[in-house]
Design a protein around this motif. Structure first.
Motif, PDB file in Angstrom:
ATOM      1  N   MET A   1      21.804 -28.782 -53.497  1.00 50.86           N
ATOM      2  CA  MET A   1      22.916 -28.143 -54.158  1.00 50.86           C
ATOM      3  C   MET A   1      22.433 -27.110 -55.167  1.00 50.86           C
ATOM      4  O   MET A   1      23.137 -26.151 -55.443  1.00 50.86           O
ATOM      5  CB  MET A   1      23.781 -29.194 -54.848  1.00 50.86           C
ATOM      6  N   ALA A   2      21.240 -27.298 -55.698  1.00 51.78           N
ATOM      7  CA  ALA A   2      20.721 -26.357 -56.696  1.00 51.78           C
ATOM      8  C   ALA A   2      20.496 -24.977 -56.085  1.00 51.78           C
ATOM      9  O   ALA A   2      20.760 -23.959 -56.733  1.00 51.78           O
ATOM     10  CB  ALA A   2      19.427 -26.888 -57.298  1.00 51.78           C
ATOM     11  N   ARG A   3      20.018 -24.941 -54.851  1.00 48.82           N
ATOM     12  CA  ARG A   3      19.804 -23.638 -54.207  1.00 48.82           C
ATOM     13  C   ARG A   3      21.131 -22.933 -53.948  1.00 48.82           C
ATOM     14  O   ARG A   3      21.239 -21.720 -54.142  1.00 48.82           O
ATOM     15  CB  ARG A   3      19.036 -23.813 -52.894  1.00 48.82           C
ATOM     16  N   LEU A   4      22.122 -23.666 -53.510  1.00 47.15           N
ATOM     17  CA  LEU A   4      23.448 -23.089 -53.296  1.00 47.15           C
ATOM     18  C   LEU A   4      24.027 -22.586 -54.608  1.00 47.15           C
ATOM     19  O   LEU A   4      24.593 -21.492 -54.670  1.00 47.15           O
ATOM     20  CB  LEU A   4      24.380 -24.134 -52.678  1.00 47.15           C
ATOM     21  N   PHE A   5      23.855 -23.358 -55.679  1.00 48.28           N
ATOM     22  CA  PHE A   5      24.343 -22.965 -56.993  1.00 48.28           C
ATOM     23  C   PHE A   5      23.688 -21.663 -57.446  1.00 48.28           C
ATOM     24  O   PHE A   5      24.368 -20.754 -57.926  1.00 48.28           O
ATOM     25  CB  PHE A   5      24.073 -24.083 -58.007  1.00 48.28           C
ATOM     26  N   MET A   6      22.379 -21.559 -57.312  1.00 51.94           N
ATOM     27  CA  MET A   6      21.671 -20.355 -57.761  1.00 51.94           C
ATOM     28  C   MET A   6      22.059 -19.131 -56.923  1.00 51.94           C
ATOM     29  O   MET A   6      22.208 -18.025 -57.455  1.00 51.94           O
ATOM     30  CB  MET A   6      20.159 -20.577 -57.700  1.00 51.94           C
ATOM     31  N   LEU A   7      22.239 -19.317 -55.631  1.00 53.68           N
ATOM     32  CA  LEU A   7      22.651 -18.210 -54.767  1.00 53.68           C
ATOM     33  C   LEU A   7      24.051 -17.730 -55.136  1.00 53.68           C
ATOM     34  O   LEU A   7      24.288 -16.531 -55.309  1.00 53.68           O
ATOM     35  CB  LEU A   7      22.613 -18.640 -53.304  1.00 53.68           C
ATOM     36  N   LEU A   8      24.968 -18.657 -55.295  1.00 51.76           N
ATOM     37  CA  LEU A   8      26.329 -18.291 -55.675  1.00 51.76           C
ATOM     38  C   LEU A   8      26.384 -17.710 -57.080  1.00 51.76           C
ATOM     39  O   LEU A   8      27.172 -16.803 -57.352  1.00 51.76           O
ATOM     40  CB  LEU A   8      27.255 -19.502 -55.580  1.00 51.76           C
ATOM     41  N   LEU A   9      25.561 -18.227 -57.981  1.00 50.48           N
ATOM     42  CA  LEU A   9      25.564 -17.760 -59.357  1.00 50.48           C
ATOM     43  C   LEU A   9      25.200 -16.278 -59.439  1.00 50.48           C
ATOM     44  O   LEU A   9      25.796 -15.530 -60.204  1.00 50.48           O
ATOM     45  CB  LEU A   9      24.612 -18.590 -60.215  1.00 50.48           C
ATOM     46  N   SER A  10      24.236 -15.852 -58.645  1.00 49.69           N
ATOM     47  CA  SER A  10      23.852 -14.446 -58.686  1.00 49.69           C
ATOM     48  C   SER A  10      24.999 -13.533 -58.258  1.00 49.69           C
ATOM     49  O   SER A  10      25.167 -12.441 -58.806  1.00 49.69           O
ATOM     50  CB  SER A  10      22.626 -14.208 -57.803  1.00 49.69           C
ATOM     51  N   ILE A  11      25.798 -13.987 -57.338  1.00 51.98           N
ATOM     52  CA  ILE A  11      26.928 -13.180 -56.860  1.00 51.98           C
ATOM     53  C   ILE A  11      28.103 -13.248 -57.839  1.00 51.98           C
ATOM     54  O   ILE A  11      28.681 -12.228 -58.219  1.00 51.98           O
ATOM     55  CB  ILE A  11      27.362 -13.654 -55.460  1.00 51.98           C
ATOM     56  N   VAL A  12      28.446 -14.454 -58.266  1.00 55.88           N
ATOM     57  CA  VAL A  12      29.606 -14.643 -59.136  1.00 55.88           C
ATOM     58  C   VAL A  12      29.368 -14.043 -60.516  1.00 55.88           C
ATOM     59  O   VAL A  12      30.255 -13.420 -61.100  1.00 55.88           O
ATOM     60  CB  VAL A  12      29.970 -16.145 -59.235  1.00 55.88           C
ATOM     61  N   MET A  13      28.144 -14.199 -61.039  1.00 57.93           N
ATOM     62  CA  MET A  13      27.844 -13.661 -62.369  1.00 57.93           C
ATOM     63  C   MET A  13      27.951 -12.137 -62.370  1.00 57.93           C
ATOM     64  O   MET A  13      28.524 -11.550 -63.293  1.00 57.93           O
ATOM     65  CB  MET A  13      26.455 -14.091 -62.829  1.00 57.93           C
ATOM     66  N   THR A  14      27.429 -11.506 -61.349  1.00 55.88           N
ATOM     67  CA  THR A  14      27.517 -10.054 -61.253  1.00 55.88           C
ATOM     68  C   THR A  14      28.967  -9.597 -61.145  1.00 55.88           C
ATOM     69  O   THR A  14      29.370  -8.632 -61.800  1.00 55.88           O
ATOM     70  CB  THR A  14      26.722  -9.558 -60.033  1.00 55.88           C
ATOM     71  N   SER A  15      29.746 -10.321 -60.353  1.00 57.16           N
ATOM     72  CA  SER A  15      31.150  -9.951 -60.165  1.00 57.16           C
ATOM     73  C   SER A  15      31.961 -10.102 -61.446  1.00 57.16           C
ATOM     74  O   SER A  15      32.701  -9.182 -61.834  1.00 57.16           O
ATOM     75  CB  SER A  15      31.779 -10.802 -59.073  1.00 57.16           C
TER      76      SER A  15
END
Length: 58
Positions: A1-15
Motif C-alpha cells: 500500500m505504501a507504493r500505491l500511496f506514494m504514486l498517488l501522492l505525487s499526482i494528487v499533491m501536484t493537482s
C-alpha cells in the motif's frame, strides 16, 4: 500500500497545489507569499486525501 500511496501522492499533491495557485491568482493575489501559502495548503491537504483514496483502492 505504501507504493500505491506514494504514486498517488505525487499526482494528487501536484493537482491540489496547482488548483490552489490558480484559485489565488484568479482572486487577484499576485504576490509570492499568497502563491506559496496556497501551494503549501494544497500539498498539505493532499496527504489525507491520498491516504483515503489509497486505502479504498488497496
Amino acid at each position: 500500500m505504501a507504493r500505491l500511496f506514494m504514486l498517488l501522492l505525487s499526482i494528487v499533491m501536484t493537482s491540489l497545489a496547482g488548483i490552489g495557485v490558480v484559485a489565488v491568482l484568479a482572486m487577484g493575489f499576485y504576490d509570492w507569499k499568497s502563491i506559496l501559502i496556497a501551494a503549501a495548503i494544497g500539498a498539505a491537504l493532499a496527504v489525507p486525501a491520498t491516504w483515503l483514496v489509497a486505502r479504498q483502492l488497496a
